[in-house]
Design an enzyme around this catalytic site. Sequence first.
Site, mmCIF file in Angstrom:
data_model
loop_
_atom_site.group_PDB
_atom_site.id
_atom_site.type_symbol
_atom_site.label_atom_id
_atom_site.label_comp_id
_atom_site.label_asym_id
_atom_site.label_seq_id
_atom_site.Cartn_x
_atom_site.Cartn_y
_atom_site.Cartn_z
ATOM 1 N N HIS A 641 0.846 -1.190 0.000
ATOM 2 C CA HIS A 641 0.000 0.000 0.000
ATOM 3 C C HIS A 641 0.882 1.241 0.000
ATOM 4 C CE1 HIS A 641 -2.891 3.033 1.132
ATOM 5 N NE2 HIS A 641 -2.133 3.325 2.165
ATOM 6 N N HIS A 694 -9.363 11.335 4.843
ATOM 7 C CA HIS A 694 -9.037 12.457 5.726
ATOM 8 C C HIS A 694 -10.229 13.357 5.973
ATOM 9 C CE1 HIS A 694 -4.919 11.314 4.604
ATOM 10 N NE2 HIS A 694 -4.757 11.551 5.882
HETATM 11 N N1 GLN Z 1 -2.140 -0.301 7.285
HETATM 12 C C1 GLN Z 1 -2.010 1.055 7.665
HETATM 13 C C2 GLN Z 1 -3.340 1.609 8.143
HETATM 14 O O1 GLN Z 1 -4.330 1.231 7.642
HETATM 15 C C3 GLN Z 1 -1.503 1.905 6.528
HETATM 16 C C4 GLN Z 1 -1.332 3.332 6.934
HETATM 17 C C5 GLN Z 1 -0.641 4.208 5.889
HETATM 18 O O2 GLN Z 1 -0.625 3.954 4.728
HETATM 19 N N2 GLN Z 1 -0.096 5.303 6.298
HETATM 20 O O3 GLN Z 1 -3.399 2.428 9.027
HETATM 21 ZN ZN ZN Z 2 -1.907 5.009 3.316
#
Ligand code: GLN
Ligand code: ZN
Length: 767
Positions: A641, A694
């Site tokens: 991610h 956000h």
């Molecule tokens: N797995 C993390 C979360 O869901 C990923 C956070 C991120 O990408 N900053 O909080």
């Molecule tokens: Zn993230």
Amino acid sequence: MARTHISGFPRIGAQRELKFAQEAFWRGEIDEARLHDVGAGLRARHGLMQREAGLDFVCAGDFAWYDPMLSMSALLGALPERFGFDARTLTLAQYFELARGNASQPALEMTKWFDTNYHYIVPEIGPDTRFDGGVEWFYEEIGEAQALGRPVKPVLIGPITWLWLARSRTPGFDRLFLLPRLLVRYARILETLKARGIDWVQLDEPALCCDLEEDWAAAFSAAYEALGECGVKLLVGTYFGSAAQRAALVAALPVQGVHIDLVRAPEQLDVWRAALRDDQMLSAGVIDGRNVWRADLAAIADTLQDTHAQFGERLWIAPSCSLAHVPVSLAGERKLSAQIKSWLAFATEKLAEVSAVALALEDRAAAQPQLDAASAALAARATSAAVVNTLVQKRTAAVDAAMAQRKSPFAVRERVQRDALRLPLMPTTTIGSFPQTVSIREARAAYRRGDLRALDYLERMREETARSVRQQEALGLDVLVHGEAERNDMVEYFAEQLWGFAVTENGWVQSYGSRCVKPPLIYGDVYRPEPITVEAIRYAQSLTTRPLKGMLTGPVTLLQWSFVRDDQPRATTALQLALAIRDETLDLEKAGIGIVQIDEPAFREGVPLRRDGSAAYFEWAVRAFRVASSGVSDVTQIHTHMCYSEFNAVLPSIAALDADVITIETSRSVMELLDAFGDFEYPNAIGPGVYDIHSPRVPQTDDMVRLIERACETIPAARLWVNPDCGLKTRAWAETEAALRNMVSAARVLRERYAANANDTVVPAAA
Ligand code: GLN
Ligand code: ZN
């Protein structure tokens, strides 16, 4: 004597006062006047600290209610029209709406500030952008600082960097078209400062350390030719890299000085010494503004000896960049071992270091006690047994090519995984975390205080996990997560359980707005003494028959979001981290977990500012991720991610990570990012974020359907996943549930629409 100054102090306050006041204001618990008091109190305290440390200037203008780029836009009067705000009468509530969105408008885009983990608000401009003047806050702050009785040096984002980082929604719009108007406004600001008795103004132009296109370099010249007439002395601030290739340019301009980053790019000193005119000053950024290690004061004084002889009073001493990237003070650390503490300097301690360097240049004997203390601490660190683990060093040296290679190519793995996982077209999932509720935070605090026993705490976290799994099943998500209730922070959680790391109690650094992070310190060789996440993930999987995704933080992100060792290459530390995560991934696989996500949100920010440095970075960063993720068998699906990044330049490297699925943030840039993935013909599966996490705003099903349809224009439906932009830990449950319910509906709508031709390479949007 050399003069001393800083380019900025952490705004948030030693106790994160600004954060708590902002959040109280957003909740409606305090009014604007009270919030103003908190800000003024912090500014006064930080100004006094600079005065007390003996700095020649007090820095002002480094305070921002949310972000300095947004504040600059507000000062310029350049606010996007879609909000309908008048910059001249902008209230703090409106200012925050720009940053956070409101009921009718999504927030301005946010992205990472150069190669840092700080996120700025991207100026939103277009052909009609005017700079008709904005808020007066800045001048009020200058006035407050002047009341401290020291010369005040305001610092502002410079016009070229502001414009260069700005984005337009009008395709093909040439931002430089706005330069003449923008300069008129900057000139007005500088004239106002002069009228208020300001002598020096620092205009930060970190863009000069990047691969600036030639028309932008020319624009830089034109801009400072014009601004040089305003009657204040201009100090051009550069940092995060070398600006040496612009030395001749700066020396030809009517600016009175330049600040350079001698921590990141010490080699540029000689170029600038030779280039600058006799009437220009040089601000030497010699104290590391990006890391927490105590400086070798004697060595710095030695290096600057000749420069001091050449420049005399025209030599200024400073931290390499704003101190906003390091925690406020070591005084807040009561639990950190005395040994490690003696190796460190946070922002407050760095003020004293700046003064000590200046003193050493003037009167070495007077500074000797400070130099000796620093040397002794450094020597102790260099020989400490806490730093070295020979087993780890041997294992790191033995990593070979096979360890960085999945057993089969993606096409093979995809088939095996499809058969094993039996997921629908466009599977839905989340990025990992669920709301960190008050009750979770209270349980953690109680456990930390010793008021909750370890087993009771574990039980509480299990309850939260069970709740999140039930919730996800009810919502109909396809790949579940455990929810990360036990993780205060995705890096600190791992840091607490790995050897070679230390965590601080109060070492907060602003990440964006009111969000702060507490980067751990890596001081020694990294070793995983025992499994970290396996029990929690195994428990979560035991509650459901749907696949549950294990959740790890990747080696590059662990590195990037920590204060790292400066006594070995970053690449070596990254590889040590990779081995620890590899072991964890394999343990998850052994525990029956079929999908493991290795988060790398910081992968992009580690890319050096200049292309010539990036090849080396990509090589070791990609290798670290691959070492971490390639131990598993073909059937185990590896996700990664990433978020808040410009992906275009890094796509080949993202593809080289060879993750089976990548989920990325895309909603704030209206899926533009996906075009890059489409053009590049990204080979593996992608989950483009379909809603901004956000904002408290609940996205409607139709909005998400449209976004996914847009994604289908560039990515084959068979390789698409549906998910939010990022983790949901900062959200509340009510809005999270509503948003995810709509997201699952959106996926269902599209699934029906696209099922027939899911295996076509690209599905037409109108299908
Ligand atoms: N797995 C993390 C979360 O869901 C990923 C956070 C991120 O990408 N900053 O909080
Ligand atoms: Zn993230």
